[in-house]
Design an enzyme around this catalytic site. Structure first.
Site, mmCIF file in Angstrom:
data_model
loop_
_atom_site.group_PDB
_atom_site.id
_atom_site.type_symbol
_atom_site.label_atom_id
_atom_site.label_comp_id
_atom_site.label_asym_id
_atom_site.label_seq_id
_atom_site.Cartn_x
_atom_site.Cartn_y
_atom_site.Cartn_z
ATOM 1 N N GLY A 1 8.974 43.888 22.891
ATOM 2 C CA GLY A 1 9.319 42.545 22.382
ATOM 3 C C GLY A 1 8.530 41.506 23.159
ATOM 4 O O GLY A 1 8.987 40.390 23.400
ATOM 5 N N GLY B 1 7.502 37.597 22.059
ATOM 6 C CA GLY B 1 8.525 36.590 21.810
ATOM 7 C C GLY B 1 8.578 35.531 22.895
ATOM 8 O O GLY B 1 7.707 35.455 23.768
ATOM 9 N N GLN B 2 9.652 34.704 22.836
ATOM 10 C CA GLN B 2 9.758 33.576 23.771
ATOM 11 C C GLN B 2 9.755 34.038 25.224
ATOM 12 O O GLN B 2 9.000 33.522 26.044
ATOM 13 C CB GLN B 2 11.045 32.758 23.494
ATOM 14 C CG GLN B 2 11.095 31.483 24.329
ATOM 15 C CD GLN B 2 12.470 30.813 24.367
ATOM 16 O OE1 GLN B 2 13.472 31.369 23.915
ATOM 17 N NE2 GLN B 2 12.513 29.614 24.921
ATOM 18 N N ASP C 1 5.044 45.244 20.907
ATOM 19 C CA ASP C 1 5.805 44.437 19.938
ATOM 20 C C ASP C 1 5.407 44.908 18.547
ATOM 21 O O ASP C 1 4.414 45.630 18.387
ATOM 22 C CB ASP C 1 5.448 42.942 20.130
ATOM 23 C CG ASP C 1 6.507 41.989 19.572
ATOM 24 O OD1 ASP C 1 6.726 41.985 18.349
ATOM 25 O OD2 ASP C 1 7.107 41.252 20.370
ATOM 26 N N ASP D 1 7.474 49.773 17.134
ATOM 27 C CA ASP D 1 8.791 49.439 16.593
ATOM 28 C C ASP D 1 9.799 50.208 17.443
ATOM 29 O O ASP D 1 9.823 51.445 17.421
ATOM 30 C CB ASP D 1 8.859 49.882 15.119
ATOM 31 C CG ASP D 1 10.241 49.640 14.512
ATOM 32 O OD1 ASP D 1 11.190 49.314 15.268
ATOM 33 O OD2 ASP D 1 10.369 49.784 13.295
ATOM 34 N N TYR E 1 25.492 38.823 16.522
ATOM 35 C CA TYR E 1 24.654 38.863 17.738
ATOM 36 C C TYR E 1 25.532 39.099 18.972
ATOM 37 O O TYR E 1 25.252 39.979 19.799
ATOM 38 C CB TYR E 1 23.899 37.539 17.837
ATOM 39 C CG TYR E 1 23.066 37.326 19.073
ATOM 40 C CD1 TYR E 1 21.952 38.107 19.337
ATOM 41 C CD2 TYR E 1 23.373 36.302 19.970
ATOM 42 C CE1 TYR E 1 21.159 37.881 20.467
ATOM 43 C CE2 TYR E 1 22.590 36.054 21.083
ATOM 44 C CZ TYR E 1 21.488 36.848 21.333
ATOM 45 O OH TYR E 1 20.700 36.611 22.445
ATOM 46 N N LYS F 1 25.719 42.251 21.543
ATOM 47 C CA LYS F 1 25.511 42.115 22.998
ATOM 48 C C LYS F 1 26.706 42.710 23.763
ATOM 49 O O LYS F 1 26.527 43.376 24.780
ATOM 50 C CB LYS F 1 25.309 40.644 23.382
ATOM 51 C CG LYS F 1 23.969 40.055 22.928
ATOM 52 C CD LYS F 1 22.788 40.760 23.569
ATOM 53 C CE LYS F 1 21.456 40.126 23.229
ATOM 54 N NZ LYS F 1 20.308 40.931 23.657
HETATM 55 P P1 NAD Z 1 12.265 36.402 20.437
HETATM 56 O O1 NAD Z 1 12.875 36.452 19.087
HETATM 57 O O2 NAD Z 1 11.469 35.208 20.803
HETATM 58 O O3 NAD Z 1 11.366 37.698 20.681
HETATM 59 C C1 NAD Z 1 11.757 38.977 20.263
HETATM 60 C C2 NAD Z 1 10.489 39.785 20.033
HETATM 61 O O4 NAD Z 1 10.887 41.101 19.634
HETATM 62 C C3 NAD Z 1 9.592 39.225 18.916
HETATM 63 O O5 NAD Z 1 8.272 39.050 19.376
HETATM 64 C C4 NAD Z 1 9.652 40.285 17.819
HETATM 65 O O6 NAD Z 1 8.437 40.445 17.100
HETATM 66 C C5 NAD Z 1 9.980 41.535 18.631
HETATM 67 N N1 NAD Z 1 10.621 42.563 17.828
HETATM 68 C C6 NAD Z 1 11.503 42.413 16.806
HETATM 69 N N2 NAD Z 1 11.832 43.599 16.284
HETATM 70 C C7 NAD Z 1 11.155 44.533 16.984
HETATM 71 C C8 NAD Z 1 11.072 45.950 16.900
HETATM 72 N N3 NAD Z 1 11.758 46.641 15.985
HETATM 73 N N4 NAD Z 1 10.280 46.593 17.789
HETATM 74 C C9 NAD Z 1 9.558 45.903 18.716
HETATM 75 N N5 NAD Z 1 9.571 44.561 18.811
HETATM 76 C C10 NAD Z 1 10.371 43.878 17.959
HETATM 77 O O7 NAD Z 1 13.456 36.624 21.479
HETATM 78 P P2 NAD Z 1 13.522 36.137 23.004
HETATM 79 O O8 NAD Z 1 14.059 34.764 23.018
HETATM 80 O O9 NAD Z 1 12.257 36.420 23.701
HETATM 81 O O10 NAD Z 1 14.701 37.075 23.529
HETATM 82 C C11 NAD Z 1 14.448 38.319 24.140
HETATM 83 C C12 NAD Z 1 15.770 38.944 24.545
HETATM 84 O O11 NAD Z 1 16.487 38.031 25.400
HETATM 85 C C13 NAD Z 1 16.719 39.244 23.382
HETATM 86 O O12 NAD Z 1 17.455 40.404 23.669
HETATM 87 C C14 NAD Z 1 17.654 38.078 23.384
HETATM 88 O O13 NAD Z 1 18.899 38.400 22.834
HETATM 89 C C15 NAD Z 1 17.774 37.783 24.867
HETATM 90 N N6 NAD Z 1 18.187 36.407 25.134
HETATM 91 C C16 NAD Z 1 17.345 35.378 24.874
HETATM 92 C C17 NAD Z 1 17.770 34.073 25.129
HETATM 93 C C18 NAD Z 1 16.876 32.896 24.864
HETATM 94 O O14 NAD Z 1 17.342 31.747 24.993
HETATM 95 N N7 NAD Z 1 15.607 33.100 24.526
HETATM 96 C C19 NAD Z 1 19.055 33.848 25.645
HETATM 97 C C20 NAD Z 1 19.911 34.937 25.835
HETATM 98 C C21 NAD Z 1 19.454 36.227 25.618
HETATM 99 C C1 AKB Z 2 20.584 32.162 21.052
HETATM 100 O O1 AKB Z 2 20.819 30.935 20.913
HETATM 101 O O2 AKB Z 2 20.815 33.020 20.195
HETATM 102 C C2 AKB Z 2 20.031 32.617 22.383
HETATM 103 C C3 AKB Z 2 21.126 33.039 23.277
HETATM 104 C C4 AKB Z 2 21.862 32.050 24.084
HETATM 105 O O3 AKB Z 2 21.435 34.213 23.332
HETATM 106 N N1 AKB Z 2 19.246 31.553 22.933
#
Ligand code: NAD
Ligand code: AKB
Length: 319
Positions: free
Chosen positions: A9, A12-13, A35, A51, A141, A145
């Site tokens: 992944g 992503g962000q 990814d 994947d 979601y 989690k």
């Molecule tokens: P994001 O959506 O920006 O990135 C997720 C990445 O996973 C994407 O690049 C997507 O292409 C990839 N992806 C999707 N399906 C896939 C698959 N089947 N195989 C491989 N890659 C795949 O999410 P993020 O913000 O970077 O979050 C990453 C993790 O952190 C997640 O588990 C999210 O729940 C957790 N999280 C994020 C935040 C936040 O504020 N960003 C807060 C709490 C928890």
């Molecule tokens: C969302 O808003 O879904 C995420 C998180 C707090 O898990 N940024």
């Protein structure tokens, strides 16, 4: 043995920034990004199209690179998951179980998997939410989690899998775009403030949520992953806190730098999600067990976000 890290992944962000940070510490060739989609700016290091729900392909990538640690970031976030609950459940659960199985089979020695403040729900005490409390999440979601946390603890207790996890708050950074969460407004607001000096917020003015600036989140992740195993006493997921603010409060902070910035409010379906989440988090277990201490206030984060995004926007205009 030298650590070889796989980030799943990675485009992503969080992944975009985590790969950069890990490569600066472990060496570019020791961190494999993976990814469904290639990164927007391809770096120098290895990348695998993967994947995570395909366990045979996952196994092949792990063997090919001699991976010892996995950071699993692939998931569907809160807002997107509500639009396709069964798809979200399948991705969020199957991905985690595939990676935990690699740990059970001793093919990898350490796993990082993020949980979220979304594990909490409407019956959770919302101010300074404790580590151990009523959870009862009401989004798919959050349910995924919470189930994920149970699986992590189960694999640790039953099979000795060294899995570590943080309940991230909403993350705010300038290097990458957020991927479909309820807290995404706190990133979009900076882009729009600099571009048009206006922003229409999809949450109401007083919706206070736990948030964190990305450098704090990355440091917390690495500090937990590098902690002595004996110090990691919680194997479900640790509460983690940075700053808490409402849309009104962040708008006021931005106004200190851009006085004619105007915020309007048009709450949508994401308001209902936000209303079930805590306002602030008690992270004393993280502080006690592995020494967590956040570095960024709202004021410091706002200054850094505006300065860095302004530079990025000016550079892209000059290209
Ligand atoms: P994001 O959506 O920006 O990135 C997720 C990445 O996973 C994407 O690049 C997507 O292409 C990839 N992806 C999707 N399906 C896939 C698959 N089947 N195989 C491989 N890659 C795949 O999410 P993020 O913000 O970077 O979050 C990453 C993790 O952190 C997640 O588990 C999210 O729940 C957790 N999280 C994020 C935040 C936040 O504020 N960003 C807060 C709490 C928890
Ligand atoms: C969302 O808003 O879904 C995420 C998180 C707090 O898990 N940024």
């Amino acid at each position: 043995m030298k650590d070889k890290i796989l980030v799943i992944g990675s485009s992503g962000q969080i992944g975009t920034e985590l790969v950069e940070t890990l490569r600066s510490q472990y060496g570019v060739s020791n961190v494999v990004a993976s990814d469904l989609k290639a990164p927007e700016t391809p770096g120098d290091g290895p990348f695998e199209a993967l994947d995570v729900t395909d366990n045979q392909r996952l196994l092949a990538v792990v063997k090919k690179h001699g991976v010892t640690q996995v950071y699993l970031l692939a998931a569907l976030l809160s807002a997107t998951a509500e639009k396709n609950p069964l798809f979200a459940w399948n991705l969020n659960m199957a991905g985690l179980l595939n990676v935990l199985e690699l740990g059970r089979e001793k093919l990898i020695s350490r796993i990082y998997w993020p949980s979220s403040i979304a594990v909490f729900g409407p019956n959770t005490p919302s101010d300074l939410t404790p580590q151990f409390t009523i959870m009862e999440p009401s989004t798919v979601y959050g349910i995924s989690k919470q189930a994920g946390e149970r699986w992590c603890e189960y694999y640790f207790q039953k099979y000795g899998v060294d899995v570590r996890s943080l309940r991230y708050p909403g993350l705010v950074g300038w290097k990458s775009a957020p991927g479909g969460g309820t807290t995404d407004y706190a990133v979009h607001i900076f882009h729009e403030a600099l571009k048009s000096k206006t922003y229409e917020c999809f949450l109401s003015a007083d919706t206070a949520l736990p948030m964190m600036y990305m450098p704090d989140a990355l440091r917390a992740t690495l500090e937990l992953m590098q902690a002595d195993p004996a110090k990691v006493k919680i194997r479900s997921s640790y509460n983690l806190a940075g700053i808490s603010f409402s849309p009104k409060e962040i708008a006021a902070e931005i106004k200190k730098h851009i006085p004619d910035f105007m915020m309007t409010y048009k709450p949508d379906y994401r308001q209902q999600i936000a209303d079930t989440w805590p306002h602030s988090i008690d992270d004393s277990h993280s502080r006690q067990d592995w020494g967590w201490n956040p570095a960024y206030s709202l004021d410091k984060m706002t200054r850094e976000m505006l300065t860095n995004l302004d530079k990025v926007m000016k550079n892209s205009c000059n290209l």
